[in-house]
Write a protein that holds these residues in place. Sequence first.
Motif, short mmCIF file in Angstrom:
data_model
loop_
_atom_site.label_atom_id
_atom_site.label_comp_id
_atom_site.label_asym_id
_atom_site.label_seq_id
_atom_site.Cartn_x
_atom_site.Cartn_y
_atom_site.Cartn_z
N LEU A 153 0.86 -1.18 0.00
CA LEU A 153 0.00 0.00 0.00
C LEU A 153 0.90 1.23 0.00
O LEU A 153 1.76 1.38 0.87
N ARG A 154 0.71 2.10 -1.00
CA ARG A 154 1.61 3.22 -1.22
C ARG A 154 1.22 4.50 -0.49
O ARG A 154 2.04 5.39 -0.30
N GLU A 155 -0.05 4.63 -0.10
CA GLU A 155 -0.52 5.86 0.54
C GLU A 155 -1.19 5.51 1.87
O GLU A 155 -1.74 4.43 2.03
N PRO A 156 -1.17 6.43 2.84
CA PRO A 156 -1.84 6.17 4.12
C PRO A 156 -3.35 6.12 3.96
O PRO A 156 -3.91 6.61 2.97
N TRP A 157 -4.01 5.51 4.95
CA TRP A 157 -5.47 5.41 4.95
C TRP A 157 -5.97 5.67 6.37
O TRP A 157 -5.21 5.54 7.34
N PRO A 158 -7.23 6.05 6.54
CA PRO A 158 -7.70 6.53 7.85
C PRO A 158 -7.53 5.54 9.00
O PRO A 158 -7.25 5.95 10.12
N SER A 159 -7.70 4.25 8.74
CA SER A 159 -7.71 3.28 9.85
C SER A 159 -6.40 2.50 9.98
O SER A 159 -6.37 1.45 10.59
N MET A 160 -5.31 3.01 9.41
CA MET A 160 -4.06 2.26 9.42
C MET A 160 -3.50 2.13 10.84
O MET A 160 -3.71 2.99 11.70
N LEU A 161 -2.81 1.03 11.05
CA LEU A 161 -2.21 0.80 12.36
C LEU A 161 -1.05 1.76 12.58
O LEU A 161 -0.39 2.20 11.64
N ARG A 162 -0.80 2.08 13.86
CA ARG A 162 0.25 3.04 14.19
C ARG A 162 1.47 2.36 14.81
O ARG A 162 2.57 2.90 14.74
N THR A 163 1.27 1.21 15.41
CA THR A 163 2.39 0.48 15.99
C THR A 163 1.90 -0.90 16.43
O THR A 163 0.71 -1.20 16.33
N ILE A 164 2.82 -1.73 16.88
CA ILE A 164 2.48 -2.94 17.63
C ILE A 164 2.69 -2.60 19.09
O ILE A 164 3.78 -2.15 19.46
N TYR A 165 1.70 -2.80 19.90
CA TYR A 165 1.74 -2.33 21.28
C TYR A 165 3.02 -2.78 21.99
O TYR A 165 3.32 -3.97 22.07
N GLY A 166 3.77 -1.82 22.44
CA GLY A 166 4.97 -2.11 23.20
C GLY A 166 6.15 -2.58 22.38
O GLY A 166 7.18 -2.99 22.94
N ASN A 167 6.03 -2.53 21.05
CA ASN A 167 7.12 -3.08 20.23
C ASN A 167 7.22 -2.32 18.90
O ASN A 167 6.93 -2.85 17.83
N ASP A 168 7.68 -1.08 18.98
CA ASP A 168 7.81 -0.25 17.77
C ASP A 168 8.80 -0.85 16.78
O ASP A 168 8.62 -0.74 15.56
N ASP A 169 9.87 -1.47 17.29
CA ASP A 169 10.89 -2.03 16.40
C ASP A 169 10.30 -3.15 15.54
O ASP A 169 10.58 -3.24 14.34
N ARG A 170 9.50 -4.00 16.15
CA ARG A 170 8.88 -5.09 15.39
C ARG A 170 7.90 -4.53 14.36
O ARG A 170 7.80 -5.02 13.24
N PHE A 171 7.18 -3.47 14.74
CA PHE A 171 6.24 -2.82 13.82
C PHE A 171 6.96 -2.33 12.57
O PHE A 171 6.53 -2.59 11.44
N ARG A 172 8.09 -1.65 12.75
CA ARG A 172 8.84 -1.14 11.61
C ARG A 172 9.43 -2.28 10.78
O ARG A 172 9.41 -2.24 9.54
N ALA A 173 9.94 -3.30 11.46
CA ALA A 173 10.56 -4.43 10.74
C ALA A 173 9.52 -5.23 9.95
O ALA A 173 9.78 -5.65 8.81
N GLN A 174 8.35 -5.45 10.55
CA GLN A 174 7.34 -6.31 9.95
C GLN A 174 6.67 -5.66 8.74
O GLN A 174 6.42 -6.33 7.72
N TYR A 175 6.38 -4.38 8.84
CA TYR A 175 5.52 -3.75 7.83
C TYR A 175 6.22 -2.70 6.95
O TYR A 175 5.68 -2.32 5.91
N TRP A 176 7.37 -2.20 7.37
CA TRP A 176 7.94 -1.05 6.67
C TRP A 176 9.38 -1.25 6.20
O TRP A 176 9.95 -0.33 5.62
N SER A 177 9.95 -2.41 6.41
CA SER A 177 11.36 -2.60 6.06
C SER A 177 11.58 -3.28 4.71
O SER A 177 12.65 -3.17 4.12
N GLN A 178 10.57 -4.01 4.21
CA GLN A 178 10.76 -4.79 2.98
C GLN A 178 10.77 -3.93 1.73
O GLN A 178 11.58 -4.14 0.82
N VAL A 179 9.84 -2.98 1.63
CA VAL A 179 9.73 -2.12 0.45
C VAL A 179 9.74 -0.66 0.94
O VAL A 179 8.86 -0.25 1.68
N GLU A 180 10.75 0.09 0.52
CA GLU A 180 10.91 1.45 1.02
C GLU A 180 9.70 2.32 0.68
O GLU A 180 9.21 2.34 -0.44
#
Length: 332
Positions: A153-180
Amino acid sequence: SYVVYGILANGATTVMYEGAPNWPAEDRFWEIVDKYQVTIFYTAPTAIRAFMKWGEKFPKKHSLASLRLLGTVGEPINPEAWIWYHTVIGRKNCPIVDTWWQTETGAIMLAPLPGAISTKPGSATRPLPGVVPQIVDKDGAEVTDGAGGFLVLREPWPSMLRTIYGNDDRFRAQYWSQVEGAYFTGDGARVDEDGYYWIMGRVDDVINISGHRLGTMEVESALVSHPKVAEAAVVGRPDEIKGESIAAFVTLESEYEPSDALMKELQAHVVKEIGAIARPDFMRFTEALPKTRSGKIMRRLLRDIAAGREAQGDTTTLEDHSILDKLRGKDS
């Protein structure tokens, strides 16, 4: 979201049923639909294929005239199941909304608008307004001409997740590290010449055979299109030469018995439908497939069995542990 708060926020009534869809009989759902005059029915493709196996006689015992909309969710739906759902349950009067979304997206992202978007059996059709998906390769470049790739998904949307509770590093690695610069869904997909999206399944469910990427749903759909097959699950299996090979677990219609001849017949059928690259090297007949209580096939467990490994990970959501035990027993 679609069982409680989404429905209540829109002032609608929800009917919840906890229990097996075949107790006390295989028409349990249809009995509930008629009793409570249910108007919208939403279920998983795996459940639809189970209904198909049980036969048309059970829904045909009931009117189902209250239904006006049918939905499917949770995994790609094969065209045969889509057509059966539309014809037998919807009586050809109910639009089918094949929805793609995730818990993480917070809302449906790809789906037809009933009555406004023409449907194709097996396709989630188009993105909803404001949703900007794209199919990319492993380097993040857009894939065109109907070739399969990663759904992002290339653009933000209203209901998008903001983090994984208590684990920002995993959130970034899981959803935002594969495709810039893009949200990585973890699903494979392709877009056809009409701009319709076809979900191929989880990236883990895309098999790489000698450099050719093949969605397990494509092979499953080919198997289920055979009149003797009620349900099928396909996974990748390690192969020293090809990297991966195809392993198929097949449930037959009740009037047929497993045999070597039938296995060869099904292998030939897949080759005819898709091509030689999709021929299953390993096939096992089973009375049932391991599923969660919500009806999803637990392909992770089947991958372990196909590879000759002990099943790993959490199995608390497995509906019937005896199915897994039987499959393991045949391996020993």
